[in-house]
Design an enzyme around this catalytic site. Structure first.
Site, mmCIF file in Angstrom:
data_model
loop_
_atom_site.group_PDB
_atom_site.id
_atom_site.type_symbol
_atom_site.label_atom_id
_atom_site.label_comp_id
_atom_site.label_asym_id
_atom_site.label_seq_id
_atom_site.Cartn_x
_atom_site.Cartn_y
_atom_site.Cartn_z
ATOM 1 C CB CYS A 115 0.467 -1.862 0.240
ATOM 2 S SG CYS A 115 1.277 -3.187 1.122
ATOM 3 C CG HIS A 255 -3.600 -1.914 1.276
ATOM 4 N ND1 HIS A 255 -3.431 -2.994 0.447
ATOM 5 C CD2 HIS A 255 -2.692 -2.046 2.279
ATOM 6 C CE1 HIS A 255 -2.452 -3.753 0.930
ATOM 7 N NE2 HIS A 255 -1.995 -3.207 2.039
ATOM 8 C CG ASN A 285 -1.304 -6.817 2.935
ATOM 9 O OD1 ASN A 285 -1.259 -6.496 1.753
ATOM 10 N ND2 ASN A 285 -0.731 -6.113 3.898
#
Ligand code: UT7
Length: 328
Positions: A115, A255, A285
């Site tokens: 990520c 994020h 996500n």
């Protein structure tokens, strides 16, 4: 930062049409909308079609970013794709994208930092431009996490989605562009978040399939604790390196893993919610694609003005983290 000033010239994003809602997940695993919403902030996520791979999503986002930057495929010197769901082990998704775009002059490579991959990609590509080696680079975060998600595991399947975000970066006027990067890694936490099947440690076999090693494994609570700690500290470190303070932030682009993680970062940075981009409710996500999708949406919505100070910050598998402070 040393060298020529480098900044973002254009942004783009793409998410697949298919929507997977919390209500649909209730039909698949033992969960409910109330649990998912209160624990994560996620209401729905996008899922790629069987025919779509990460390079297909990356292509759509890249075309938009190039148009916004007024840059053609021939103008690109470098393509970096941050992904943990490449089309295949090799060739790289960046090479596949280079061919789709017709970016014949561009060097191309993939970057694996989960990520945090998009921030790692920006740091790499911007350094190559600042040094004078290249002029224009395309940096993409692209993921088809649905293809490595176990839809019988309620701990993970509610979290992840598919999509891509892209930016073109190049030289900008003095005083603008990237002011700092803060990158980090802690390999001792690698076990907490991983896909352990299919590599050279555990090549694909009946065993890896039976044990579901080709799917994401996550120790959610441990990753959560790490995330809460690192989001604030990485953002603060990026600001410090840039000679800026928390009060200078016009927009935080974090994020998008969990609304509670984002809220804890806002508290630590003393920021109101309207100075933060949140779309985890719509997309879940999307790993390396989360930050560039959020950035592209903020630009689309007119939330980013010339001279604004932005902080991008992410964390993920590795464990890794990355943050950047920039002047738009
Ligand atoms: O991109 C970077 C990677 N990932 C992340 O950033 C994720 C970080 N972690 C998280 O966001 C959170 O840890 C989760 C959202 C994954 C989980 O939230 P939590 O508040 O940490 O819950 P938990 O794992 O402590 O589980 C609490 C309970 C458990 O039941 P028991 O053991 O207390 O009886 C779970 O079995 O909730 C249960 N549970 C669920 N219940 C309904 C776990 N998943 C679900 C579910 N629906 N989908």
């Amino acid at each position: 930062m040393n060298g020529r000033p480098v900044g973002i010239l254009g942004t783009g994003k793409y998410v697949p049409d298919r929507v997977l809602t919390n209500e649909q997940l209730e039909q698949m695993v033992e969960t409910n909308d109330e649990w998912i919403t209160s624990r994560t902030g996620i209401k729905e996520r996008r899922i790629a079609s069987d025919a779509q791979a990460s390079s297909d999503l990356a292509y759509e986002a890249a075309v938009q970013a190039m148009a916004a930057a007024n840059v053609t495929a021939e103008d690109l010197d470098l393509i970096v794709v941050a992904t943990i769901t490449p089309d295949m082990a090799f060739p790289s998704t960046a090479c596949i994208l280079q061919e789709k775009l017709g970016a014949k002059q561009a060097a191309a490579f993939d970057l694996s930092a989960a990520c945090s991959g998009f921030i790692y990609g920006l740091a790499n590509a911007s350094s190559l431009i600042a040094s004078g080696l290249y002029r224009n680079a395309l940096v993409v975060g692209a993921e088809c996490l649905s293809k490595i998600t176990d839809y019988t595991d309620r701990n993970t399947c509610i979290l992840f989605g598919d999509g891509a975000g892209a930016v073109v970066i190049g030289e900008v006027p003095e005083g603008r562009g990237f002011r700092s990067f803060e990158l980090g890694a802690d390999g001792s936490g690698g076990e907490l978040l991983r896909v352990s099947g299919g590599g050279s440690r555990n090549p694909v076999s009946q065993h890896t399939i039976d044990e579901k090693l080709h799917y994401i494994y996550m120790a959610g609570r441990d990753v959560f604790k790490f995330a809460v700690r690192i989001m604030g500290s990485a953002a603060e470190e990026a600001l410090r390196k840039a000679g800026l303070g928390k009060e200078d932030i016009d927009l935080l682009v974090p994020h998008q893993a969990n609304i509670r993680i984002i809220q804890s970062a806002l508290e630590r940075l003393d920021l109101p919610e309207d100075k933060c981009v949140v779309n985890v409710n719509k997309y879940g996500n999307v790993s390396a694609a989360s930050i560039p999708i959020a950035l592209a949406e903020a630009v689309e919505e007119g939330r980013v003005q010339e001279g604004d100070v932005l902080v991008l910050v992410g964390f993920g598998g590795g464990l890794t983290w990355g943050a950047s402070a920039l002047v738009w």
